[in-house]
Design a protein around this motif. Structure first.
Motif, PDB file in Angstrom:
ATOM      1  N   PHE A 139      -6.491  27.975 -36.102  1.00  0.00           N
ATOM      2  CA  PHE A 139      -6.688  26.875 -35.155  1.00  0.00           C
ATOM      3  C   PHE A 139      -5.414  26.053 -35.138  1.00  0.00           C
ATOM      4  N   ALA A 140      -4.973  25.673 -33.940  1.00  0.00           N
ATOM      5  CA  ALA A 140      -3.741  24.903 -33.812  1.00  0.00           C
ATOM      6  C   ALA A 140      -3.952  23.738 -32.850  1.00  0.00           C
ATOM      7  N   TYR A 141      -3.383  22.610 -33.215  1.00  0.00           N
ATOM      8  CA  TYR A 141      -3.318  21.446 -32.334  1.00  0.00           C
ATOM      9  C   TYR A 141      -1.864  21.009 -32.276  1.00  0.00           C
ATOM     10  N   SER A 142      -1.375  20.739 -31.085  1.00  0.00           N
ATOM     11  CA  SER A 142      -0.016  20.229 -30.974  1.00  0.00           C
ATOM     12  C   SER A 142       0.074  19.305 -29.766  1.00  0.00           C
ATOM     13  N   LYS A 143       0.962  18.339 -29.874  1.00  0.00           N
ATOM     14  CA  LYS A 143       1.263  17.452 -28.750  1.00  0.00           C
ATOM     15  C   LYS A 143       2.741  17.160 -28.779  1.00  0.00           C
ATOM     16  N   ILE A 144       3.397  17.517 -27.697  1.00  0.00           N
ATOM     17  CA  ILE A 144       4.821  17.278 -27.565  1.00  0.00           C
ATOM     18  C   ILE A 144       5.029  16.449 -26.310  1.00  0.00           C
ATOM     19  N   GLY A 145       5.856  15.418 -26.408  1.00  0.00           N
ATOM     20  CA  GLY A 145       5.999  14.529 -25.275  1.00  0.00           C
ATOM     21  C   GLY A 145       7.366  13.908 -25.184  1.00  0.00           C
ATOM     22  N   ALA A 146       7.622  13.297 -24.050  1.00  0.00           N
ATOM     23  CA  ALA A 146       8.921  12.668 -23.797  1.00  0.00           C
ATOM     24  C   ALA A 146       8.739  11.547 -22.789  1.00  0.00           C
ATOM     25  N   LEU A 147       9.705  10.656 -22.779  1.00  0.00           N
ATOM     26  CA  LEU A 147       9.759   9.613 -21.767  1.00  0.00           C
ATOM     27  C   LEU A 147      10.399  10.210 -20.515  1.00  0.00           C
ATOM     28  N   VAL A 148       9.644  10.265 -19.428  1.00  0.00           N
ATOM     29  CA  VAL A 148      10.087  10.892 -18.190  1.00  0.00           C
ATOM     30  C   VAL A 148      10.354   9.817 -17.142  1.00  0.00           C
ATOM     31  N   ASP A 149      11.541   9.844 -16.553  1.00  0.00           N
ATOM     32  CA  ASP A 149      11.925   8.909 -15.488  1.00  0.00           C
ATOM     33  C   ASP A 149      11.780   9.621 -14.149  1.00  0.00           C
ATOM     34  N   ALA A 150      10.893   9.122 -13.303  1.00  0.00           N
ATOM     35  CA  ALA A 150      10.620   9.782 -12.022  1.00  0.00           C
ATOM     36  C   ALA A 150      11.406   9.186 -10.867  1.00  0.00           C
ATOM     37  N   GLY A 151      12.429   8.385 -11.138  1.00  0.00           N
ATOM     38  CA  GLY A 151      13.253   7.833 -10.073  1.00  0.00           C
ATOM     39  C   GLY A 151      12.772   6.463  -9.625  1.00  0.00           C
ATOM     40  N   THR A 152      13.339   5.986  -8.532  1.00  0.00           N
ATOM     41  CA  THR A 152      13.037   4.660  -8.004  1.00  0.00           C
ATOM     42  C   THR A 152      12.377   4.770  -6.639  1.00  0.00           C
ATOM     43  N   ILE A 153      11.278   4.043  -6.473  1.00  0.00           N
ATOM     44  CA  ILE A 153      10.588   3.966  -5.190  1.00  0.00           C
ATOM     45  C   ILE A 153      10.937   2.616  -4.565  1.00  0.00           C
ATOM     46  N   THR A 154      11.526   2.622  -3.362  1.00  0.00           N
ATOM     47  CA  THR A 154      11.903   1.398  -2.659  1.00  0.00           C
ATOM     48  C   THR A 154      11.230   1.375  -1.302  1.00  0.00           C
ATOM     49  N   ASP A 155      10.612   0.252  -0.981  1.00  0.00           N
ATOM     50  CA  ASP A 155       9.951   0.101   0.319  1.00  0.00           C
ATOM     51  C   ASP A 155      10.451  -1.193   0.969  1.00  0.00           C
ATOM     52  N   ASN A 156      10.840  -1.100   2.251  1.00  0.00           N
ATOM     53  CA  ASN A 156      11.328  -2.256   3.004  1.00  0.00           C
ATOM     54  C   ASN A 156      10.357  -2.570   4.137  1.00  0.00           C
ATOM     55  N   PHE A 157      10.037  -3.829   4.304  1.00  0.00           N
ATOM     56  CA  PHE A 157       9.125  -4.225   5.365  1.00  0.00           C
ATOM     57  C   PHE A 157       9.396  -5.693   5.727  1.00  0.00           C
ATOM     58  N   GLY A 208       0.795  -1.239   0.000  1.00  0.00           N
ATOM     59  CA  GLY A 208       0.000   0.000   0.000  1.00  0.00           C
ATOM     60  C   GLY A 208       0.818   1.275   0.000  1.00  0.00           C
ATOM     61  N   PRO A 209       1.825   1.430   0.908  1.00  0.00           N
ATOM     62  CA  PRO A 209       2.613   2.675   0.918  1.00  0.00           C
ATOM     63  C   PRO A 209       3.359   2.929  -0.392  1.00  0.00           C
ATOM     64  N   SER A 210       3.860   1.861  -1.030  1.00  0.00           N
ATOM     65  CA  SER A 210       4.572   2.049  -2.300  1.00  0.00           C
ATOM     66  C   SER A 210       3.638   2.552  -3.384  1.00  0.00           C
ATOM     67  N   LEU A 211       2.436   1.999  -3.431  1.00  0.00           N
ATOM     68  CA  LEU A 211       1.469   2.430  -4.439  1.00  0.00           C
ATOM     69  C   LEU A 211       0.992   3.856  -4.163  1.00  0.00           C
ATOM     70  N   ALA A 212       0.871   4.218  -2.896  1.00  0.00           N
ATOM     71  CA  ALA A 212       0.516   5.598  -2.563  1.00  0.00           C
ATOM     72  C   ALA A 212       1.607   6.559  -3.009  1.00  0.00           C
ATOM     73  N   GLU A 213       2.871   6.117  -2.905  1.00  0.00           N
ATOM     74  CA  GLU A 213       3.974   6.975  -3.352  1.00  0.00           C
ATOM     75  C   GLU A 213       3.960   7.140  -4.870  1.00  0.00           C
ATOM     76  N   VAL A 214       3.562   6.077  -5.587  1.00  0.00           N
ATOM     77  CA  VAL A 214       3.397   6.210  -7.048  1.00  0.00           C
ATOM     78  C   VAL A 214       2.344   7.271  -7.348  1.00  0.00           C
ATOM     79  N   GLU A 215       1.251   7.238  -6.591  1.00  0.00           N
ATOM     80  CA  GLU A 215       0.199   8.249  -6.759  1.00  0.00           C
ATOM     81  C   GLU A 215       0.751   9.652  -6.556  1.00  0.00           C
ATOM     82  N   ASN A 216       1.485   9.845  -5.453  1.00  0.00           N
ATOM     83  CA  ASN A 216       2.022  11.173  -5.153  1.00  0.00           C
ATOM     84  C   ASN A 216       3.018  11.627  -6.210  1.00  0.00           C
ATOM     85  N   THR A 217       3.821  10.685  -6.721  1.00  0.00           N
ATOM     86  CA  THR A 217       4.810  11.026  -7.743  1.00  0.00           C
ATOM     87  C   THR A 217       4.127  11.575  -8.988  1.00  0.00           C
ATOM     88  N   PHE A 218       3.091  10.894  -9.470  1.00  0.00           N
ATOM     89  CA  PHE A 218       2.408  11.361 -10.670  1.00  0.00           C
ATOM     90  C   PHE A 218       1.551  12.584 -10.392  1.00  0.00           C
TER      91      PHE A 218
END
Length: 367
Positions: free
Chosen positions: A207-225, A51-61
């Protein structure tokens, strides 16, 4: 808020995430790791501990996608860039022509190179600042004299399209603009030596439409229990580590409509060198949203790593509403055009005081 549904068979969690004040349609679906036969208790304990790891994924995004200043800057850059193809066209008024060009706009709260470098080099997931760009990489423009309908009036049409991608980046855009131009004051001519257009007015809708994107690395989430496989039994609790490396395709998607009005003046020498200067105002309506698509494995380390039959996974997808552009923008522009026979080269430059610069290049033929 995370709502969990637990299924003993298959052990899956479906997480539907509400991102506070964000107008969001973001969903996270997590599939838990599966163990061998007879290990249902351990699977259930592992699922509860994640649960805490998944909550951290939520907070990251949450931090990654909540960018009102950034999305507002991209919106405004799109609105300003849409005025650029029209700015140098008064030189070709009353003649048929077509041209190919590229245009770009940078909108920022600073143009100091050191400050911009510091912002990007130290940027964290929750950072937000005013910085936006917009590009029209392949733009085609046409001028069409309309004297048979309205005397001295010229029609303008611009179209742009691009769809480029690499392993880490992509860019898509579509742009269409229609406009009219009319000489407010009659031009002054001294044979071929000098032609002065004192005041020329233009009105354009785009009228203009554009979409610009990239692969974003948000780091590593590690949980010990610790997990105790037999509860109050004789076996000691065992250390378990879980890793999730959230990264994803993050895109900025813009839809923009712009109505612009401008007045300009131009001087032509020997029908070869042309210089123009002008000012305009634009009214814009649209928005830049942020989208995300991510799929990452849940990696279990330590005591349970050799008992995993199938790794778990986390999928994140959806859109977050971004910000609108500045509704009313003023801009000033200048530029030059060089003619060699019927071929011309046009370089416009535009700026909105203290916030934006735009430039481009077009090559074409006058008919």
């Amino acid at each position: 808020m995370i709502n969990l549904k637990y299924y003993p068979a298959g052990i899956s969690f479906f997480l539907f995430i509400s991102l506070g004040s964000l107008a969001a349609e973001i969903s996270i679906t997590a599939t838990m790791p599966t163990l061998g036969p007879g290990m249902a208790r351990l699977e259930a304990l592992l699922s509860e501990s994640l649960g805490p790891s998944l909550a951290e994924v939520e907070n990251t995004f949450n931090d990654l996608l909540d960018k009102p200043e950034l999305t507002g800057a991209f919106s405004t850059a799109s609105a300003l860039n849409g005025t650029l193809p029209l700015q140098g066209s008064l030189v070709r008024a009353s003649e048929y022509s077509f041209a190919f060009g590229s245009y770009g706009t940078l909108y920022s709260n600073t143009f100091d190179a050191d400050s911009l470098n510091d912002q990007f080099s130290d940027m964290e997931e929750d950072d937000d600042f005013t910085f936006g760009v917009n590009l029209l990489l392949v733009n085609t423009s046409f001028t069409l004299p309309l004297d048979q309908l309205i005397s001295h009036t010229t029609g303008y049409l611009s179209l742009a399209y691009a769809d480029l991608s690499s392993e880490d980046y992509y860019l898509k855009n579509f742009f269409v603009q229609a406009a009219l131009g009319y000489p407010v004051l009659k031009e002054i001519r001294r044979r071929k030596l000098l032609v002065w257009t004192p005041l020329y007015g233009q009105c354009g809708l785009s009228f203009a439409y554009s979409k610009i994107g990239a692969l974003v690395d948000a780091g590593t989430i590690t949980d010990n229990f610790e997990l105790d496989p037999d509860g109050s039994g004789p076996l000691l609790p065992q250390n378990v580590s879980v890793q999730i490396e959230p990264s994803g395709d993050v895109g900025l998607e813009t839809h923009m409509g712009t109505l612009s009005f401008s007045l300009s003046s131009a001087i032509s020498l020997l029908e070869t060198f042309h210089y123009y200067v002008g000012a305009g105002i634009s009214f814009s309506l649209g928005r830049t949203d942020i989208s995300v698509e991510s799929f990452e494995n849940i990696t279990v380390l330590g005591y349970l790593s050799n008992l995993i039959e199938k790794d778990g996974s986390v999928r994140v997808s959806g859109n977050v509403d971004g910000s609108r552009p500045e509704a009313v923008l003023t801009y000033f522009y200048t530029g030059i055009q060089l003619d060699v026979s019927s071929i011309f080269l046009n370089i416009p430059f535009s700026f909105s005081p203290g916030s934006a610069v735009s430039t481009g290049l077009s090559v074409g033929i006058s008919l």
